[in-house]
Design a protein around this motif. Structure first.
Motif, mmCIF file in Angstrom:
data_model
loop_
_atom_site.group_PDB
_atom_site.id
_atom_site.type_symbol
_atom_site.label_atom_id
_atom_site.label_comp_id
_atom_site.label_asym_id
_atom_site.label_seq_id
_atom_site.Cartn_x
_atom_site.Cartn_y
_atom_site.Cartn_z
ATOM 1 N N LYS A 110 73.999 10.899 21.009
ATOM 2 C CA LYS A 110 73.193 11.925 21.149
ATOM 3 C C LYS A 110 71.830 11.986 20.577
ATOM 4 C CE LYS A 110 73.886 16.811 21.476
ATOM 5 N NZ LYS A 110 74.820 17.787 22.190
ATOM 6 N N ASN A 113 69.734 9.536 22.744
ATOM 7 C CA ASN A 113 69.383 10.134 23.829
ATOM 8 C C ASN A 113 68.122 11.058 23.576
ATOM 9 O OD1 ASN A 113 71.099 8.871 25.593
ATOM 10 N ND2 ASN A 113 72.460 10.387 25.475
ATOM 11 N N ILE A 114 68.202 11.715 22.349
ATOM 12 C CA ILE A 114 67.180 12.623 22.251
ATOM 13 C C ILE A 114 65.841 11.768 21.916
ATOM 14 C CG2 ILE A 114 66.180 14.289 20.447
ATOM 15 C CD1 ILE A 114 69.075 15.315 20.217
ATOM 16 N N ASP A 115 66.146 10.723 21.214
ATOM 17 C CA ASP A 115 65.079 9.871 20.709
ATOM 18 C C ASP A 115 64.419 9.335 22.098
ATOM 19 O OD1 ASP A 115 64.878 10.045 18.148
ATOM 20 O OD2 ASP A 115 66.171 8.431 17.652
ATOM 21 N N LYS A 116 65.155 8.823 22.926
ATOM 22 C CA LYS A 116 64.619 8.332 24.104
ATOM 23 C C LYS A 116 63.666 9.467 24.940
ATOM 24 C CE LYS A 116 67.992 5.020 24.939
ATOM 25 N NZ LYS A 116 69.433 4.561 25.708
ATOM 26 N N ARG A 117 64.274 10.652 24.929
ATOM 27 C CA ARG A 117 63.600 11.689 25.686
ATOM 28 C C ARG A 117 62.161 11.904 25.017
ATOM 29 N NH1 ARG A 117 67.374 16.360 26.426
ATOM 30 N NH2 ARG A 117 68.928 15.239 24.998
ATOM 31 N N MET A 118 62.360 11.958 23.601
ATOM 32 C CA MET A 118 60.837 12.228 22.941
ATOM 33 C C MET A 118 59.985 10.988 23.198
ATOM 34 S SD MET A 118 62.564 13.783 19.326
ATOM 35 C CE MET A 118 60.965 13.553 18.332
ATOM 36 N N ASP A 119 60.513 10.043 23.235
ATOM 37 C CA ASP A 119 59.374 8.951 23.613
ATOM 38 C C ASP A 119 58.845 8.825 24.852
ATOM 39 O OD1 ASP A 119 60.234 7.502 21.216
ATOM 40 O OD2 ASP A 119 61.386 6.066 21.556
ATOM 41 N N ALA A 120 59.706 9.255 25.820
ATOM 42 C CA ALA A 120 59.138 9.537 27.228
ATOM 43 C C ALA A 120 57.984 10.535 27.303
ATOM 44 C CB ALA A 120 60.231 9.853 28.161
ATOM 45 N N PHE A 121 58.074 11.570 26.404
ATOM 46 C CA PHE A 121 56.919 12.591 26.268
ATOM 47 C C PHE A 121 55.881 12.355 25.363
ATOM 48 C CE2 PHE A 121 60.659 15.269 27.696
ATOM 49 C CZ PHE A 121 60.234 15.610 28.975
#
Length: 155
Positions: A110, A113-121
């Motif tokens: 989890k 996944n949050i780190d990946k979403r933060m990197d995308a933004f």
């Protein structure tokens, strides 16, 4: 049976056999039971079988449905528990005791996944470019040459 009939909006009857009584019991009455059975027999056999269940198949279908609901609720509870642990950890309350290896792996996934979403933004660093100031000596360089040659009364 009346509640079932009203709830489903159908005509229904119940025929009950008892090993202790020789006479069968029909609800709501033998005449109404006969009418429901007559209507049922007029329907094609495929349609009859589509809606027919015995107690064993009904309970089997119901058990499968309840097991699926249980799995869904367990997954939802696990998700909520991981979210609560993450929230507590953000607040400085490190409470991880009582978790098994799978729980810790789920928590790690989890967080990933949050780190990946933060990197995308994440936006690339922006550099600010200041325009060079234009030097002006007066209004002569702003005014067009044609305007300078015009009669002042026509301007």
């Amino acid at each position: 049976m009346s509640e079932l009939s009203t709830l489903c909006g159908i005509n229904a009857c119940a025929i009950m056999y008892s090993p202790y009584e020789s006479q069968l019991e029909v609800w709501p009455s033998p005449i109404e039971g006969q009418q429901v059975l007559s209507k049922f027999r007029m329907i094609l056999e495929m349609e009859q079988r589509k809606n027919m269940v015995n107690q064993e198949s009904f309970l089997s279908q119901r058990t499968v449905k309840v097991v699926e609901q249980l799995k869904k609720h367990c997954k939802d509870n696990q998700e909520k528990e991981m979210t609560l642990v993450m929230f507590n950890n953000i607040c400085g309350k490190w409470v991880i005791h009582g978790f098994n290896f799978r729980d810790i792996n789920d928590l790690n996934e989890k967080i990933s996944n949050i780190d990946k979403r933060m990197d995308a933004f994440a936006l690339p660093l922006m550099t600010m470019v200041m325009p060079k100031a234009m030097s002006r000596t007066g209004i002569e360089d702003i005014v067009q040459s044609d305007v300078n040659n015009m009669d002042p009364m026509k301007r």
